[in-house]
Design a protein around this motif. Sequence first.
Motif, short mmCIF file in Angstrom:
data_model
loop_
_atom_site.label_atom_id
_atom_site.label_comp_id
_atom_site.label_asym_id
_atom_site.label_seq_id
_atom_site.Cartn_x
_atom_site.Cartn_y
_atom_site.Cartn_z
N PHE A 182 64.37 -1.90 75.43
CA PHE A 182 63.48 -1.49 76.53
C PHE A 182 62.94 -2.74 77.22
CE2 PHE A 182 61.37 -1.45 72.41
CZ PHE A 182 60.27 -2.27 72.60
N ARG A 183 62.51 -2.56 78.48
CA ARG A 183 62.04 -3.71 79.27
C ARG A 183 60.70 -4.21 78.74
NH1 ARG A 183 65.84 -4.38 82.79
NH2 ARG A 183 66.88 -2.56 83.67
N ASP A 184 60.57 -5.54 78.67
CA ASP A 184 59.31 -6.16 78.25
C ASP A 184 58.23 -5.87 79.29
OD1 ASP A 184 58.64 -8.80 76.19
OD2 ASP A 184 57.24 -8.35 77.82
N ILE A 185 57.03 -5.56 78.82
CA ILE A 185 55.93 -5.20 79.73
C ILE A 185 55.44 -6.40 80.52
CG2 ILE A 185 53.95 -5.58 78.20
CD1 ILE A 185 52.99 -2.76 79.03
N GLY A 186 55.70 -7.61 80.04
CA GLY A 186 55.29 -8.84 80.72
C GLY A 186 56.47 -9.77 80.91
N LEU A 216 63.67 -6.21 75.37
CA LEU A 216 63.47 -6.36 73.92
C LEU A 216 64.41 -5.40 73.20
CD1 LEU A 216 59.56 -6.32 73.95
CD2 LEU A 216 61.05 -8.34 73.80
N LEU A 263 53.12 -0.97 67.11
CA LEU A 263 53.40 -0.62 68.51
C LEU A 263 54.86 -0.23 68.72
CD1 LEU A 263 52.66 -0.52 71.53
CD2 LEU A 263 53.09 -2.99 71.61
N HIS A 283 62.28 -8.09 66.60
CA HIS A 283 62.80 -7.86 67.95
C HIS A 283 63.50 -9.12 68.45
CE1 HIS A 283 58.63 -9.30 68.40
NE2 HIS A 283 59.04 -9.92 69.50
N HIS A 325 64.49 -10.94 72.11
CA HIS A 325 64.33 -10.97 73.56
C HIS A 325 65.68 -11.26 74.20
CE1 HIS A 325 59.78 -11.60 73.53
NE2 HIS A 325 60.09 -11.93 72.29
N GLN A 356 54.84 -15.21 67.33
CA GLN A 356 55.19 -13.78 67.27
C GLN A 356 53.91 -12.95 67.37
OE1 GLN A 356 57.23 -12.57 63.68
NE2 GLN A 356 57.54 -10.47 64.40
N THR A 357 53.90 -12.02 68.31
CA THR A 357 52.69 -11.21 68.53
C THR A 357 52.87 -9.76 68.09
OG1 THR A 357 53.34 -10.73 70.81
CG2 THR A 357 51.90 -12.63 70.45
N VAL A 358 54.09 -9.27 68.09
CA VAL A 358 54.36 -7.90 67.62
C VAL A 358 55.18 -8.02 66.35
CG1 VAL A 358 55.39 -5.67 68.14
CG2 VAL A 358 54.26 -6.97 69.96
N ILE A 368 56.77 3.20 69.95
CA ILE A 368 57.73 3.33 71.05
C ILE A 368 58.97 4.08 70.56
CG2 ILE A 368 59.35 2.01 72.49
CD1 ILE A 368 57.06 0.03 73.02
N HIS A 420 64.26 -9.13 81.41
CA HIS A 420 63.62 -9.42 80.11
C HIS A 420 63.53 -8.10 79.34
CE1 HIS A 420 60.16 -11.65 77.81
NE2 HIS A 420 61.03 -11.07 76.99
N ASN A 469 61.23 -14.70 68.17
CA ASN A 469 60.05 -15.38 67.64
C ASN A 469 59.77 -14.81 66.25
OD1 ASN A 469 59.53 -16.98 69.92
ND2 ASN A 469 58.57 -15.24 70.95
#
Length: 112
Positions: A28-32, A40, A5, A99, A101, A93-95, A9, A38, A86
Amino acid sequence: MSDCLFCRIVAGEVPATVVHETPTTLAFRDIGPQAPTHVLVIPREHHDDVGALSDADPGLLASVMSAAVAVARQEQLSGGYRLLANTGDDAGQTVHHAHVHVMGGHRLAGLG
Ligand code: 5GP
Ligand code: ZN
């Protein structure tokens, strides 16, 4: 990595609200968002996490951290901010593209 992902970007294939750029990093701004600010910060080059990035190119990790500080200043987080990376499953860590934060804009909850 075309299935990553954050690489998408970087490539402009997935839209993001970019707030800071250097030749080697993108922010760039975190989507959530988990805080009023916030953002990244990522290396443009793919590394799975900050551990892999540290092994492969510690100078690039330093550039990511310097960019994160620049973002915090640009966002005027004068009351303080948190830099968080993370790393791996236990951290959630999901992505899996390294990165950092950048979070701030209100009093952040303690980590303990
Ligand atoms: P992690 O949990 O891996 O440390 O953080 C991944 C972050 O990426 C999460 O905070 C999540 O909200 C953010 N995120 C996931 N998908 C997207 C996306 O498509 N765009 C943006 N801007 N952020 C994303
Ligand atoms: Zn990637």
